[in-house]
Design an enzyme around this catalytic site. Structure first.
Site, mmCIF file in Angstrom:
data_model
loop_
_atom_site.group_PDB
_atom_site.id
_atom_site.type_symbol
_atom_site.label_atom_id
_atom_site.label_comp_id
_atom_site.label_asym_id
_atom_site.label_seq_id
_atom_site.Cartn_x
_atom_site.Cartn_y
_atom_site.Cartn_z
ATOM 1 N N LYS A 1 -6.698 -74.147 72.218
ATOM 2 C CA LYS A 1 -7.586 -74.617 73.289
ATOM 3 C C LYS A 1 -8.701 -73.586 73.482
ATOM 4 C CE LYS A 1 -5.121 -78.186 75.109
ATOM 5 N NZ LYS A 1 -5.617 -79.489 75.510
ATOM 6 N N LYS B 1 -3.289 -90.770 71.809
ATOM 7 C CA LYS B 1 -2.310 -90.456 72.856
ATOM 8 C C LYS B 1 -1.712 -91.766 73.351
ATOM 9 C CE LYS B 1 -3.932 -86.127 74.742
ATOM 10 N NZ LYS B 1 -4.998 -85.620 73.894
HETATM 11 MG MG MG Z 1 -8.013 -82.730 73.238
#
Ligand code: MG
Length: 330
Positions: free
Chosen positions: A129, A228
């Site tokens: 991230k 997702k």
């Molecule tokens: Mg992402």
């Protein structure tokens, strides 16, 4: 259809991304009973920081006859679980194993022997991230990539601009840059600018997916779709990926182990049907939270998540003990 819910709290053990500041994450487990007698379970874990309505608002919607897109996914997943429970089998039966990436949510809190640990445990892919300290993160990516042992995924969460992205990518070591499998949401979606972003590395779309209309796109501004199942229509995306030749990474929603097992089951199923198209998954997120009775059943072993035992997605005993409250639907 009868819908019941049970609220839970996950306690994160580190900052999960550049926006999340709350150590406690709340969501609900869902139990859905259909008129045909089938019962299935799923998770609803909103991220208000990224624009999801709270679970309270989504439940209020059901009471007045409005099903949110996230809830629609939860119901669809619960139905998959229900069908396997009805057939007395695990949802994972006959499915291949899928590796997961190792997730670095905050590169500042990783141990110095991280690379040795990753190699020993058999990880091939590392997701990092980006967005807290760009300079430190560029050094971290350079170090990890220069080693050559890992494919790297960099997730900007669309928080930066073209300029911050360009500066970041230009400062990463050239060898490490060749190890970048893709960059996720480099900055807010813009068809032309994302096409230019690809000069540094392949680009993947995740949170920005809701902004695009695949049918109206004139070019191919990304190479990979991050799928997702908690929030996205799985069949529609798989179909589009076959037509447009995108690779697909299935990930959890940094949610409850029930949601994680659902995402993992989708990853395994798609891997079986499309072995070349499905990349390492991103479902191994339970270790970001303090262990509870659910996550204790699915402790990962290196890149592989343990599959919960039982019918459907598993957790039979734990789910039967939840203090369910039924929603009154008008
Ligand atoms: Mg992402």
């Amino acid at each position: 259809m009868k819908i019941s819910y049970s609220p839970y709290t996950l306690k994160s053990i580190q900052n999960l991304n550049a926006l999340a500041t709350q150590p406690e994450r709340k969501g609900i487990l869902l139990k859905i009973e259909w008129p045909d007698g089938l019962t299935g379970y799923s998770d609803l874990h909103p991220w208000p920081e990224f624009g999801d309505p709270s679970w309270e608002d989504q439940l209020a919607g059901i009471r007045s006859g409005h099903i949110s897109p996230m809830l629609e996914q939860s119901i669809w997943l619960a139905r998959r679980d229900a069908q396997c429970r009805h057939q007395d089998k695990s949802i994972f039966e006959g499915l291949p194993l899928v590796k997961n990436n190792y997730l670095v949510a905050d590169s500042r809190s990783e141990a110095p022997d991280l690379m040795d640990m990753l190699k020993t445990e058999g990880f091939e892919t590392v997701k990092i991230k980006i967005g807290r300290d760009l300079q430190k993160e560029a050094e971290f990516v350079s170090l990890l990539g220069r080693d050559g042992a890992f494919k790297l995924r960099l997730d900007f969460n669309a928080l930066g601009t073209w300029q911050t992205y360009e500066r970041f990518m230009s400062s990463v070591n050239k060898v490490a840059l060749t190890r970048v499998q893709y960059v996720e949401d480099p900055f807010p979606f813009d068809e032309q600018a994302w096409n230019e972003a690809k000069k540094f590395a392949p680009v993947a779309i995740d949170k920005e997916f809701h902004k695009i209309d695949l049918k109206k796109m004139k070019s191919r501004p990304f190479d990979v779709v991050v799928l997702k199942p908690a929030t996205m229509d799985v069949n529609a995306i798989v179909q589009a990926s076959v037509i447009q030749d995108f690779k697909v990474t299935v990930t959890s929603y940094m949610d409850h182990p029930v949601g994680v097992m659902h995402a993992l089951a989708i990853a395994c199923e798609l891997k079986k049907a499309h072995p070349q198209r499905i990349l390492d998954a991103g479902c191994s997120t339970t270790r970001l939270f303090q262990m509870d009775a659910y996550s204790a059943e699915v402790v990962p072993s290196g890149p592989y998540l343990k599959r919960a035992e039982g019918k459907g997605i598993g957790f039979d005993t734990l789910l039967s003990r939840e203090p369910w409250s039924q929603i009154k639907i008008q």
